[in-house]
Design a protein around this motif. Sequence first.
Motif, short mmCIF file in Angstrom:
data_model
loop_
_atom_site.label_atom_id
_atom_site.label_comp_id
_atom_site.label_asym_id
_atom_site.label_seq_id
_atom_site.Cartn_x
_atom_site.Cartn_y
_atom_site.Cartn_z
N PHE A 1 0.83 -1.20 0.00
CA PHE A 1 0.00 0.00 0.00
C PHE A 1 0.87 1.25 0.00
CE2 PHE A 1 -3.15 -3.00 1.66
CZ PHE A 1 -4.29 -2.63 0.94
N ASP A 2 0.43 2.26 -0.74
CA ASP A 2 1.13 3.54 -0.73
C ASP A 2 1.16 4.12 0.69
OD1 ASP A 2 1.61 3.47 -3.45
OD2 ASP A 2 -0.24 4.54 -3.95
N THR A 3 0.06 3.90 1.40
CA THR A 3 -0.03 4.36 2.78
C THR A 3 0.68 3.39 3.70
OG1 THR A 3 -2.22 5.25 2.31
CG2 THR A 3 -1.59 5.08 4.62
N SER A 4 1.49 3.91 4.60
CA SER A 4 2.06 3.10 5.68
C SER A 4 1.63 3.73 7.00
CB SER A 4 3.59 3.03 5.58
OG SER A 4 4.15 4.33 5.57
N ILE A 5 1.68 2.93 8.06
CA ILE A 5 1.21 3.39 9.37
C ILE A 5 2.42 3.76 10.23
CG2 ILE A 5 -0.25 2.90 11.35
CD1 ILE A 5 -1.67 2.80 8.58
N ARG A 6 2.50 5.01 10.59
CA ARG A 6 3.61 5.45 11.42
C ARG A 6 3.41 5.00 12.87
NH1 ARG A 6 3.16 11.62 9.61
NH2 ARG A 6 0.99 10.89 9.45
N GLU A 7 4.50 4.85 13.57
CA GLU A 7 4.44 4.44 14.97
C GLU A 7 3.91 5.59 15.82
OE1 GLU A 7 7.08 1.77 18.06
OE2 GLU A 7 8.06 2.76 16.37
N GLY A 8 3.15 5.23 16.83
CA GLY A 8 2.62 6.25 17.73
C GLY A 8 2.01 5.61 18.96
N ILE A 9 2.20 6.21 20.10
CA ILE A 9 1.70 5.66 21.36
C ILE A 9 0.18 5.69 21.42
CG2 ILE A 9 1.74 7.86 22.58
CD1 ILE A 9 2.67 4.37 23.98
N ALA A 10 -0.45 6.50 20.56
CA ALA A 10 -1.91 6.65 20.59
C ALA A 10 -2.63 5.33 20.36
CB ALA A 10 -2.35 7.67 19.55
N VAL A 11 -2.06 4.43 19.56
CA VAL A 11 -2.70 3.14 19.29
C VAL A 11 -2.82 2.33 20.57
CG1 VAL A 11 -2.50 0.94 18.06
CG2 VAL A 11 -1.93 3.08 16.88
N ALA A 12 -1.71 2.17 21.28
CA ALA A 12 -1.74 1.41 22.53
C ALA A 12 -2.60 2.09 23.58
CB ALA A 12 -0.31 1.22 23.05
N GLU A 13 -2.56 3.41 23.61
CA GLU A 13 -3.37 4.14 24.59
C GLU A 13 -4.86 3.94 24.31
OE1 GLU A 13 -0.39 7.88 25.71
OE2 GLU A 13 -2.01 8.15 24.25
N ALA A 14 -5.26 4.03 23.05
CA ALA A 14 -6.66 3.86 22.70
C ALA A 14 -7.14 2.44 23.06
CB ALA A 14 -6.87 4.12 21.21
N GLN A 15 -6.29 1.45 22.80
CA GLN A 15 -6.65 0.07 23.15
C GLN A 15 -6.75 -0.10 24.66
OE1 GLN A 15 -3.51 -1.99 21.00
NE2 GLN A 15 -4.93 -2.56 19.38
#
Length: 250
Positions: free
Chosen positions: A204-218
């Motif tokens: 995919f042209d889009t890649s997902i950058r790292e960020g603490i928000a993912v773990a925080e939201a979970q």
Amino acid sequence: MAITISITLQKGGTGKTATAQALASTLGFKHKKVLLIDLDPQSNTTYSSGVDEPKKTITDVLGAECSPDEALVYCKYYDLLPADTYLTNVEISDVEPTLLKNVLKPLQDRFEYIILDTPPALGHLSFNALVASDYVVIPTEPRPFALQGLGRLHSTIESVRNGLNPDLKVLGILLIKYSNRTVLNRDIKNMIEDYAKQMNTIVFDTSIREGIAVAEAQTVREPLIDYAKNSKPNIDYKAFTTELLQRIGE
């Protein structure tokens, strides 16, 4: 008729759950009717969706102990078929590879998208998911052993295509926690792009950058799209969803 998409790779910690939830939430935010199915006995999707000890789960549905409607849990952006630890019994049982596909038939006309969050193993549950799917999205981190995992998954996908689901398509490989600032990440991305051609797919042209928000939201059990709408991962997942819809012609 629902479009069914498996989020699949036989490794843990590659962002399958985060990707499945973000995709389901973003589609729901776009006013699509979405069903998210947790097929992982670890039940991470179920937990981070804010569901505690569901009375009925996908285990009960697959075991013909209840109908899908009896197990559905209604979340903000999607409906959820939750998992439980007893799903392990299905994984180690000699279940029919078309079991999940048959279970989903009554739901096909009620949803626009069905998203399958698969376990970190290429066992019966993942095979059932591939048989039941129209498309596959493969999330992976740009790590040195990524190609090994892709090779094993490719073999399984080819087995499904040569048998029970010849129309199965790999939409693309999604790079998780990717940074184009590191030489190693860029080099591994190039290797994955070369392998994607062998799989007749793309990165995919889009890649997902790292960020603490993912773990925080979970952790707080909120959709990323609500918890940190301006975070880099959420911005990337929204762009990924748009790209995915373009890839399937929606």
